[in-house]
Design a protein around this motif. Structure first.
Motif, mmCIF file in Angstrom:
data_model
loop_
_atom_site.group_PDB
_atom_site.id
_atom_site.type_symbol
_atom_site.label_atom_id
_atom_site.label_comp_id
_atom_site.label_asym_id
_atom_site.label_seq_id
_atom_site.Cartn_x
_atom_site.Cartn_y
_atom_site.Cartn_z
ATOM 1 N N ILE A 106 -36.059 10.836 59.129
ATOM 2 C CA ILE A 106 -34.938 10.159 59.784
ATOM 3 C C ILE A 106 -33.831 9.985 58.755
ATOM 4 O O ILE A 106 -34.065 9.509 57.647
ATOM 5 C CB ILE A 106 -35.383 8.794 60.334
ATOM 6 N N VAL A 107 -32.627 10.400 59.131
ATOM 7 C CA VAL A 107 -31.483 10.259 58.225
ATOM 8 C C VAL A 107 -30.478 9.237 58.733
ATOM 9 O O VAL A 107 -29.532 8.899 58.038
ATOM 10 C CB VAL A 107 -30.786 11.609 57.962
ATOM 11 N N GLY A 108 -30.671 8.751 59.949
ATOM 12 C CA GLY A 108 -29.747 7.744 60.471
ATOM 13 C C GLY A 108 -29.943 7.493 61.943
ATOM 14 O O GLY A 108 -30.942 7.913 62.545
ATOM 15 N N TYR A 109 -28.951 6.834 62.501
ATOM 16 C CA TYR A 109 -28.948 6.468 63.909
ATOM 17 C C TYR A 109 -27.572 6.754 64.478
ATOM 18 O O TYR A 109 -26.577 6.705 63.763
ATOM 19 C CB TYR A 109 -29.275 4.976 64.082
ATOM 20 N N THR A 110 -27.514 7.020 65.771
ATOM 21 C CA THR A 110 -26.215 7.203 66.394
ATOM 22 C C THR A 110 -25.578 5.833 66.575
ATOM 23 O O THR A 110 -26.276 4.823 66.744
ATOM 24 C CB THR A 110 -26.336 7.903 67.766
ATOM 25 N N SER A 111 -24.264 5.798 66.516
ATOM 26 C CA SER A 111 -23.566 4.522 66.694
ATOM 27 C C SER A 111 -23.896 3.930 68.057
ATOM 28 O O SER A 111 -23.990 2.715 68.206
ATOM 29 C CB SER A 111 -22.059 4.695 66.517
ATOM 30 N N ARG A 112 -24.120 4.781 69.052
ATOM 31 C CA ARG A 112 -24.453 4.314 70.400
ATOM 32 C C ARG A 112 -25.779 3.538 70.407
ATOM 33 O O ARG A 112 -25.953 2.611 71.180
ATOM 34 C CB ARG A 112 -24.539 5.506 71.344
ATOM 35 N N ARG A 113 -26.728 3.885 69.543
ATOM 36 C CA ARG A 113 -28.017 3.178 69.504
ATOM 37 C C ARG A 113 -27.867 1.793 68.887
ATOM 38 O O ARG A 113 -28.532 0.844 69.295
ATOM 39 C CB ARG A 113 -29.042 3.981 68.707
ATOM 40 N N ILE A 114 -26.999 1.657 67.921
ATOM 41 C CA ILE A 114 -26.858 0.408 67.185
ATOM 42 C C ILE A 114 -25.831 -0.522 67.824
ATOM 43 O O ILE A 114 -25.968 -1.731 67.783
ATOM 44 C CB ILE A 114 -26.497 0.699 65.713
ATOM 45 N N LEU A 115 -24.794 0.071 68.435
ATOM 46 C CA LEU A 115 -23.716 -0.731 69.006
ATOM 47 C C LEU A 115 -23.626 -0.543 70.512
ATOM 48 O O LEU A 115 -23.860 0.545 71.023
ATOM 49 C CB LEU A 115 -22.373 -0.340 68.378
ATOM 50 N N ASN A 116 -23.250 -1.596 71.214
ATOM 51 C CA ASN A 116 -22.965 -1.503 72.643
ATOM 52 C C ASN A 116 -21.579 -0.900 72.830
ATOM 53 O O ASN A 116 -20.809 -0.765 71.867
ATOM 54 C CB ASN A 116 -23.035 -2.892 73.287
ATOM 55 N N GLU A 117 -21.242 -0.544 74.065
ATOM 56 C CA GLU A 117 -19.935 0.050 74.368
ATOM 57 C C GLU A 117 -18.775 -0.804 73.875
ATOM 58 O O GLU A 117 -17.750 -0.294 73.456
ATOM 59 C CB GLU A 117 -19.790 0.294 75.880
ATOM 60 N N ASP A 118 -18.933 -2.136 73.905
ATOM 61 C CA ASP A 118 -17.840 -3.028 73.484
ATOM 62 C C ASP A 118 -17.814 -3.245 71.970
ATOM 63 O O ASP A 118 -17.008 -4.014 71.461
ATOM 64 C CB ASP A 118 -17.933 -4.366 74.216
#
Length: 139
Positions: A106-118
């Motif tokens: 694993i090299v990271g996470y998508t911003s969508r996984r960590i943050l909500n739309e807002d």
């Protein structure tokens, strides 16, 4: 002075344009694939994911739906799992755990996984559930 071994690369947060740069088209560049918002380095599977390889369509993006449906249809190469059957969701979990988490770092996470739309933090994000994760490297 004390010797300190080099630290592993920190876990990164990837936006869609960031991830798109790792699509296997450039020689010598790592190849990344996201499933369920987790970004895996699949470079060691270059014969499957590299330029011209059978699963190249999956890389450089979050292809969760395509993995669940075992589909390379461009319409399925998305993070969106809306409307998937229970069987497809079970298949997704099996592949996620037994192929990607078991085989690729694993090299990271998508911003969508960590943050909500807002832009607020996703309270369901649990990085400690992932292998190769060290909480001190995050954020």
């Amino acid at each position: 002075l004390r010797f300190r071994p080099p630290a592993e690369a920190p876990v990164r947060l990837f936006t869609e344009p960031d991830l798109a740069r790792y699509d296997g088209q450039q020689e010598g560049q790592p190849i990344y694939l996201a499933v369920k918002g987790v970004v895996f380095d699949v470079t060691s599977g270059k014969e499957f994911y590299g330029k011209g390889a059978p699963y190249n369509a999956l890389v450089g993006k979050d292809s969760t739906r395509g993995v669940a449906k075992m589909s390379l249809d461009p319409a399925d190469l998305t993070h969106d799992i809306t409307g998937l059957t229970e069987e497809e969701l079970k298949s997704l979990d099996d592949i996620f755990n037994n192929v990607y988490k078991a085989k690729y770092p694993i090299v990271g996470y998508t911003s969508r996984r960590i943050l909500n739309e807002d832009g607020s933090p996703n309270l369901d994000f649990k990085p400690e559930d992932q292998p190769h994760f060290n909480i001190k490297d995050e954020f």
